[in-house]
Write an enzyme that holds these catalytic residues in place. Structure first.
Site, mmCIF file in Angstrom:
data_model
loop_
_atom_site.group_PDB
_atom_site.id
_atom_site.type_symbol
_atom_site.label_atom_id
_atom_site.label_comp_id
_atom_site.label_asym_id
_atom_site.label_seq_id
_atom_site.Cartn_x
_atom_site.Cartn_y
_atom_site.Cartn_z
ATOM 1 C CG HIS A 60 -18.314 14.288 -13.156
ATOM 2 N ND1 HIS A 60 -18.993 14.484 -12.011
ATOM 3 C CD2 HIS A 60 -20.109 14.749 -13.722
ATOM 4 C CE1 HIS A 60 -19.958 14.725 -11.788
ATOM 5 N NE2 HIS A 60 -20.714 15.177 -12.638
ATOM 6 C CD GLU A 62 -13.208 13.450 -12.446
ATOM 7 O OE1 GLU A 62 -12.551 14.498 -11.318
ATOM 8 O OE2 GLU A 62 -14.252 13.767 -12.749
ATOM 9 C CB CYS A 90 -17.536 13.723 -7.125
ATOM 10 S SG CYS A 90 -18.688 12.831 -8.989
ATOM 11 C CB CYS A 93 -15.718 10.757 -10.640
ATOM 12 S SG CYS A 93 -16.065 11.843 -11.549
#
Length: 164
Positions: A60, A62, A90, A93
């Protein structure tokens, strides 16, 4: 812990995250997500989502930005840093942000927004995770929300789009 925010700087850093997301979407690297990590007014890392390009469900934006910032600083801690994310992080993250000791999250669209597009999201907001986990992370939601939402709309018009 620094708690002051500067809306002008916040805008610059969120736009860097938006640019990274657009670039990643344009080259098919992943979903419409970008992140920018900043400390003391200096960008440490900017990353787009790399899930599809790397065949890595943990890539992801992040997490990718955290990895780059930590590698660049040769440390696993990002005390005093802020992360700008085009969409609310999420749970994975958020946990990585917490473990890296990033002090503030600034995000645009919300988890529910991308869940409606078909992304496999867990319905836990950053505020819920912060409260349940006792995290000291400051959360600034809905920053440049319209522009971040425009990014999602751009992504929905792509024939090559993929959810995960």
């Amino acid at each position: 812990m620094a708690t002051d925010s500067n809306p002008n700087l916040d805008e610059i850093f969120m736009r860097a995250a938006l640019d990274a997301a657009r670039e990643g979407v344009s080259c098919g690297a992943g979903g419409p997500f970008g992140a920018c990590i900043v400390r003391d007014g200096q960008i440490l890392a900017v990353a787009g989502n790399r899930v599809l390009a790397g065949h890595d469900p943990t890539a992801h934006a992040e997490v990718t930005a955290i990895r780059a910032a930590c590698a660049g600083l040769q440390t696993h801690l990002l005390d005093g840093a802020q992360i700008y994310s085009t969409t609310e992080p999420c749970p994975m993250c958020f946990a990585a942000i917490h473990w890296a000791r990033i002090e503030r999250i600034v995000f645009g669209t919300r988890i529910e927004d991308v869940a409606r597009l078909g992304f496999n999201e867990l319905a836990l907001s950053n505020e819920q995770m912060r409260a349940i986990g006792g995290s000291p992370i400051l959360v600034t939601p809905d920053f440049l929300r319209d522009e971040c939402h425009d990014l999602l709309n751009f992504w929905t018009r792509l024939e090559s789009r993929q959810t995960y």
